[in-house]
Write a protein that holds these residues in place. Structure first.
Motif, PDB file in Angstrom:
ATOM      1  N   LYS A  66       0.836  -1.206   0.000  1.00  0.00           N
ATOM      2  CA  LYS A  66       0.000   0.000   0.000  1.00  0.00           C
ATOM      3  C   LYS A  66       0.867   1.251   0.000  1.00  0.00           C
ATOM      4  N   LYS A 164      -6.504   3.121  -3.840  1.00  0.00           N
ATOM      5  CA  LYS A 164      -7.656   2.229  -3.906  1.00  0.00           C
ATOM      6  C   LYS A 164      -7.380   0.977  -3.081  1.00  0.00           C
ATOM      7  N   ARG A 165      -8.390   0.565  -2.306  1.00  0.00           N
ATOM      8  CA  ARG A 165      -8.251  -0.691  -1.550  1.00  0.00           C
ATOM      9  C   ARG A 165      -8.240  -1.855  -2.532  1.00  0.00           C
ATOM     10  N   ARG A 166      -7.340  -2.777  -2.324  1.00  0.00           N
ATOM     11  CA  ARG A 166      -7.211  -3.928  -3.218  1.00  0.00           C
ATOM     12  C   ARG A 166      -7.282  -5.202  -2.399  1.00  0.00           C
TER      13      ARG A 166
END
Length: 171
Positions: A66, A164-166
Motif C-alpha cells: 500500500k 484504492k483498496r485492493r
C-alpha cells in the motif's frame, strides 16, 4: 471492462499512454497544423512528460505494498499539481481583458540562450502577451483549458490508483 478491477500496473500504464497521446497530439498540432506553442504551452508539455514518466515508472515497478502504491499516487499528484498550476495560470492569462494582458516577450529559445534558468522560469510563469492569445478551441474551450481539465483528471486518477483498496496485489 470494469476500471475498478484493473491492477495498479494497468491503471498507471494507461495514464502513461494517455500522456503520450496528449503529447503526440500537441506535436501534431505544432508540426502538421503549424500551431507554434507559447512558453506556457511548452512548460505544460514538460508537465505532461513528467507525469507520463511517473506513470511509466510506477506502472513498471507496480509495488505490491500500500505504501509503495501510495508513494506513486502522491508523486503523480505532485506532477499533475505542477501542470494544474501552469495550465491554470495560462487559462487566467487568456481570460484577461486585452488592456490588462502583459506585453509580449522574447521567445523561449532566445531566453534559454540569453538568461539563467531561474530567470527563464520566472519570466515564463509570469506569462506574456503571446500566452494570452487563443489559437485553438474545441467545444469553446482553449487548449490550456483542456490541459487543465486533463491534469485534474490525471491527479484524481493517480490518487485513485495509488490509494484504492485492493483485495490482493493483482486487484
Amino acid at each position: 471492462m470494469n476500471p475498478s478491477r484493473w491492477s495498479f500496473r494497468t491503471q498507471f500504464l494507461l495514464g502513461f499512454l494517455a500522456c503520450v497521446a496528449l503529447l503526440a497530439y500537441a506535436l501534431y498540432l505544432e508540426h502538421v497544423q503549424g500551431l507554434i506553442p507559447c512558453p506556457l504551452c511548452t512548460f505544460q508539455r514538460g508537465a505532461f512528460a513528467l507525469l507520463g514518466i511517473v506513470f511509466l515508472v510506477g506502472g513498471l515497478h507496480a509495488p505490491g505494498s500500500k505504501g509503495g502504491r501510495g508513494f506513486y499516487g502522491l508523486l503523480g499528484l505532485a506532477a499533475a499539481g505542477l501542470g494544474i498550476s501552469i495550465a491554470g495560470r495560462h487559462v487566467w492569462l487568456q481570460s484577461l481583458p486585452p488592456d490588462q494582458v502583459p506585453a509580449c516577450g522574447p521567445d523561449l529559445g532566445y531566453m534559454m540562450e540569453a538568461f539563467p534558468l531561474g530567470d527563464v522560469v520566472r519570466k515564463v510563469l509570469t506569462g506574456s502577451g503571446e500566452c494570452a492569445k487563443v489559437d485553438w478551441t474545441f467545444l469553446g474551450v482553449s487548449m490550456p483549458g483542456w490541459a487543465l481539465a486533463c491534469f485534474v483528471v490525471f491527479a484524481v486518477w493517480s490518487l485513485y490508483a495509488g490509494f484504492k483498496r485492493r483485495k490482493s496485489r493483482y486487484y
